[in-house]
Scaffold this motif. Structure first.
Motif, PDB file in Angstrom:
ATOM      1  N   GLY A  50       0.784  -1.222   0.000  1.00 13.36           N
ATOM      2  CA  GLY A  50       0.000   0.000   0.000  1.00 13.36           C
ATOM      3  C   GLY A  50       0.817   1.274   0.000  1.00 13.36           C
ATOM      4  O   GLY A  50       0.262   2.361   0.078  1.00 13.36           O
ATOM      5  N   TYR A  52       3.576   3.426  -2.239  1.00  9.27           N
ATOM      6  CA  TYR A  52       4.085   3.523  -3.599  1.00  9.27           C
ATOM      7  C   TYR A  52       5.088   4.668  -3.681  1.00  9.27           C
ATOM      8  O   TYR A  52       4.696   5.826  -3.814  1.00  9.27           O
ATOM      9  N   ILE A  70      -1.526   4.391   0.890  1.00  6.20           N
ATOM     10  CA  ILE A  70      -2.945   4.076   0.978  1.00  6.20           C
ATOM     11  C   ILE A  70      -3.283   3.777   2.436  1.00  6.20           C
ATOM     12  O   ILE A  70      -2.567   3.042   3.120  1.00  6.20           O
ATOM     13  N   ALA A 107      -3.238   6.984  -8.156  1.00  5.51           N
ATOM     14  CA  ALA A 107      -4.219   6.882  -7.078  1.00  5.51           C
ATOM     15  C   ALA A 107      -5.649   6.765  -7.603  1.00  5.51           C
ATOM     16  O   ALA A 107      -6.391   5.867  -7.204  1.00  5.51           O
ATOM     17  N   TRP A 110      -5.996   3.870 -10.921  1.00  8.72           N
ATOM     18  CA  TRP A 110      -5.519   2.496 -10.784  1.00  8.72           C
ATOM     19  C   TRP A 110      -5.749   1.911  -9.394  1.00  8.72           C
ATOM     20  O   TRP A 110      -5.878   0.703  -9.251  1.00  8.72           O
ATOM     21  N   LEU A 111      -5.773   2.760  -8.366  1.00  7.82           N
ATOM     22  CA  LEU A 111      -5.892   2.265  -6.997  1.00  7.82           C
ATOM     23  C   LEU A 111      -7.251   2.578  -6.366  1.00  7.82           C
ATOM     24  O   LEU A 111      -7.464   2.290  -5.200  1.00  7.82           O
TER      25      LEU A 111
END
Length: 162
Positions: A50, A52, A70, A107, A110-111
């Motif tokens: 989580g 990056y 994250i 963010a 993609w996340l």
């Protein structure tokens, strides 16, 4: 200008340490003076899930770093926190903007992050303008947020909501 934003590699650690050894980068972050290579190796060789870490590489030299983290609480998995630094000699050249653009894309696209948070010292007008350019808004101010250079400094809480 040949600028690349990419995930960091282990051999970038000395350059990342050097970024945060710079006076302006230290003044704008929570880093302490004289950061050791061992501390940065421990931090970046054991990156948790989580997290990056991105770097900005200009003509083969790492000149910027951004960490996107994250939230781990299940009720806040839609939230990420960022912190960044740009080498003093390369500030004002679009490095921070390029890092922000890539982090926001990662963010939000993609996340599945819909809220990105950060803190910025109230006297860091350049960083505040950069964040506002990317849609961050000041949500509050923390008095005596951190101790820096012999005195307490305030910080703004900022966020971008998709």
């Amino acid at each position: 200008m040949s600028l690349i934003i990419r995930q960091y590699h282990a051999d970038d650690i000395p350059a990342i340490r050097d970024i945060y050894a710079q006076p302006k980068a230290q003044a704008g972050t929570l880093q302490l003076p004289m950061p050791s290579l061992a501390m940065w190796e421990k931090r970046l060789n054991q990156v948790p899930d989580g997290v990056y870490p991105l770097v900005a590489e200009l003509e083969g030299k790492v000149v910027g770093n951004l960490g996107l983290v994250i939230a781990t609480n299940p009720r806040r998995r839609h939230v990420a926190d960022i912190g960044m630094g740009v080498h003093d000699a390369y500030q004002g050249r679009g490095i921070g903007s390029a890092l922000m653009e890539k982090a926001i894309d990662l963010a939000e696209n993609w996340l599945n992050v819909s809220r990105i948070e950060l803190t910025v010292y109230t006297d860091n007008a350049a960083a505040t303008r950069l964040y506002q350019k990317f849609g961050f808004e000041i949500e509050g101010t923390a008095k005596q947020f951190a101790f820096r250079n012999g005195e307490f400094v305030d910080a703004h809480y900022m966020a971008r909501n998709r």
